[in-house]
Design an enzyme around this catalytic site. Structure first.
Site, PDB file in Angstrom:
ATOM      1  CG  ASP A   1      -1.677   1.245   1.474  1.00 30.43           C
ATOM      2  OD1 ASP A   1      -1.626   2.134   0.604  1.00 30.43           O
ATOM      3  OD2 ASP A   1      -2.340   1.360   2.530  1.00 30.43           O
TER       4      ASP A   1
ATOM      5  CD  GLU B   1      -5.136   3.625  -2.378  1.00 34.08           C
ATOM      6  OE1 GLU B   1      -6.012   4.374  -1.916  1.00 34.08           O
ATOM      7  OE2 GLU B   1      -4.003   4.024  -2.699  1.00 34.08           O
TER       8      GLU B   1
ATOM      9  CG  ASP C   1      -9.167   5.362   2.244  1.00 29.64           C
ATOM     10  OD1 ASP C   1      -8.748   5.872   3.297  1.00 29.64           O
ATOM     11  OD2 ASP C   1      -8.418   4.867   1.380  1.00 29.64           O
TER      12      ASP C   1
ATOM     13  CE  LYS D   1      -1.775   6.970  -3.341  1.00 31.99           C
ATOM     14  NZ  LYS D   1      -2.287   6.072  -2.294  1.00 31.99           N
TER      15      LYS D   1
END
Ligand code: AMP
Length: 617
Positions: A24, A186, A210, A86
């Site tokens: 991850d 994800e 999330d 990211k």
């Protein structure tokens, strides 16, 4: 169509028991997990936590530190400490200019269309290189734990990542010495971790909520016959647990009559109060009150105050959920499962509000920080052939792409894509008045086409004459279930179009494919360096061209000194372009750009003024 798996070290087809790891790669934290005795486990570090902060620090000698130690440098050395990389993956400067002030480090802006670079002292890095450092750290961590080398991985990305962002993630893996067998969404990974795919034969609809430290995503997935499809996504890339901390700090500032200026001027105080706010938030997930002294002053907050402070933030996430449900054309009763991901879903009010909204008990039994990595490990195990009864889909064995300026390979369909598949990208011309464009199609994993296998080429003719950069040429790859590849090129302004069909792309033996893959990983570092140099040269040549146009067109507006200085900087850039130091080219481009930007603005103002003369407004 092949399902191959390669042993990188030996260059052989892997045996079925070869370990594939799950990663991850997160905005704030990253984790690595694997399957042991049929259980997914996240690998923990010295501090007993599986989380590796996604932070990279460069010290004065150019040494690189990743993780907890790098996090400590965020305050003491922000210029050389890179976080949230990211957010920059696969992005151009144009994409990130509105949020640039969020980053404490320097993002380079000489060419708004090309991918961003990050400047650390006199070196320039791509987000891919920085992510590769995080991946190397995770690879090291698991190799230490298992006492053996690993070379294959599944990496997760947000469901909304586009092709460029996914490709950037694959490239980062390759650079870290990993063969990235699959990029998994994800939310899909989180659903796999809860085993939702094993619960029923019937189609299932899943909402994955999330809420991490700095980002929020809601994804609505449909699971049918073992295949996950993303129906809708929504979210806020700047909303998360950090905002919960911020509202607590704001509350204390008011309650304790703290001068807000103190937060700006006294960095150690602001850091201390922010960390205390985070401790308060975490503590209020299990207790009713929190109290702590900061510099002799009592700071306290109770759960009901905290809940009322974060209520508006939770409401924002619910609005996103509503929007996603609308896009998916579903009502709340269509949702079969709700999955909680991210550390901030530990806050009881978050859980309760989401459970109320969907009218369902939420899945929260797994550690919400680890759930995505655990799911990635499960997907990896499936790919390794260790899980029975799970169908592996046919995939493309090698990447397919075209040649771009400088002999670079631009991948359009990445290897391991499920077939049939379709992907496209837009290109433009590099010369004024260019009428023809050669499209050369290649197969392989290397950055330079000379190392890949040519599948065919054709010429798109009859592009109407336009200045370089204006034509919009869309190249589409359509790969059908029999492995036949159709490549189409179309100039969108004029509708000029050509296409070819390629049938021979699987004329390679598995050994030959294995060799190509092995070489791509072995040469990843040098390939990436060559690519960076060629890209810097291409960019520099564009800038040299526009600088010379600018000088001839605006001679009358510029002072002698300005002309002289510009020519000097142009010369300096020309000198670096003939060399092989990409950092020197980048630096010279930036120097030229910095000097000429105000001149260009002035020239624009004068030219607009001229155009307006005599016209009534
Ligand atoms: P992630 O990005 O998923 O690692 O989430 C990190 C966020 O979760 C940070 O804002 C943490 O402060 C927050 N967090 C971690 N544990 C808890 C907890 N027990 N209660 C509330 N927030 C938490």
């Amino acid at each position: 169509m092949a399902k191959i798996s390669i042993n990188i070290k030996e260059g052989k087809i892997a045996d079925q028991s070869d370990l594939i790891i799950g990663i991850d790669l997160g905005t704030t934290n990253s984790l690595v997990a694997y399957i042991k005795d049929e259980q997914a486990i996240a690998v923990k570090g010295k501090n007993k936590s599986a989380l590796v902060p996604s932070i990279v620090h460069f010290d004065a000698n150019g040494n690189i530190i990743v993780g907890d130690e790098a996090k400590e440098k965020l305050i003491s050395d922000p210029q050389n400490t890179i976080y949230s990389v990211k957010r920059l993956m696969g992005k151009s400067y144009k994409d990130v200019q509105n949020v640039e002030q969020y980053f404490g480090y320097q993002i380079i802006d000489e060419d708004t269309e090309s991918l961003v670079k990050i400047r650390v002292a006199d070196r320039f890095f791509t987000p891919i290189e920085l992510s590769a450092e995080i991946l190397k750290e995770l690879k090291n961590r698991i190799e230490k734990e298992l006492k053996k080398e690993v070379s294959k991985a599944v990496i997760t990305v947000p469901a909304y990542f586009n092709d460029a962002q996914r490709q950037a993630t694959r490239d980062a893996g390759k650079l870290a010495g990993l063969d990235v067998l699959r990029i998994v969404n994800e939310p899909t990974a989180a659903s796999l971790a809860y085993g939702i795919d094993k619960l029923s034969e019937e189609a299932q609809t899943i909402a994955v909520y999330d809420l991490g430290g700095g980002t929020f995503d809601i994804s609505i997935l449909q699971l049918q016959d073992g295949i996950f499809e993303v129906l809708a996504t929504n979210g806020d890339t700047f909303l998360g647990g950090d905002d919960f901390d911020r509202v607590i700090v704001d509350y204390w500032v008011q309650e304790n009559n703290i001068d807000p200026k103190k937060l700006v001027e006294d960095k150690s105080f602001s850091q201390a109060i922010r960390l205390a706010a985070e401790r308060a938030k975490v503590s209020l997930s299990s207790k009713n009150t929190f109290e702590e002294n900061i510099r002799g002053v009592k700071h306290s907050i109770n759960k009901s105050t905290f809940n009322s402070l974060i209520q508006p933030l939770i409401q924002q996430t619910i609005q996103s959920c509503q929007a996603a449900m609308k896009d998916a054309n579903l009502t709340n009763s269509d949702i079969d499962h709700v999955v909680m991901v991210g550390g901030s879903t530990r806050v009881p009010l978050v859980k309760d509000s989401i459970s109320d909204f969907f009218g369902k008990t939420v899945n929260d039994s797994l550690n919400p920080d680890e759930v995505v990595a655990l799911g990635a490990a499960i997907q990896a195990d499936v790919l390794a052939g260790n899980q029975k009864n799970i169908l592996l889909l046919d995939v493309t064995p090698l990447s397919l792409g075209i040649e771009t300026v400088g002999g670079l390979m631009d991948t359009i369909i990445p290897r391991n894509s499920k077939v049939p598949t379709k992907a496209g990208r837009q290109y433009t011309t590099s010369v004024d008045g260019q009428k023809n464009l050669k499209v050369a199609v290649y197969q392989g994993e290397r950055d330079l086409i000379e190392h890949n296998r040519k599948l065919g080429e054709f010429i798109l003719r009859g592009i109407p004459p336009m200045p370089a950069g204006l034509p919009k040429i869309e190249i589409q790859f359509i790969l059908n279930a029999d492995g036949i590849l159709k490549v189409k090129a179309k100039e969108l302004r004029s509708d000029v179009e050509t296409e070819i069909e390629i049938r021979s792309q699987y004329g390679l033996s598995e050994e030959e494919m294995g060799k190509m893959l092995l070489e791509s990983i072995q040469h990843a570092q040098s390939d990436m360096a060559t690519r960076a140099l060629l890209e810097a040269r291409n960019e520099a040549n564009n800038i040299l061209l526009s600088s010379s146009k600018f000088l001839t067109q605006n001679e009358a507006i510029l002072s002698q000194e300005e002309i002289h200085k510009t020519i000097q900087l142009v010369k300096a850039l020309e000198d670096t372009v003939s060399g092989t130091d990409k950092d020197a080219i980048n630096k010279a481009m930036e120097d030229l750009n910095e000097y000429t930007t105000p001149l260009a603005h002035r020239a624009m103002d004068v030219n607009i003024g001229k155009a307006m003369q005599g016209k009534k407004v």
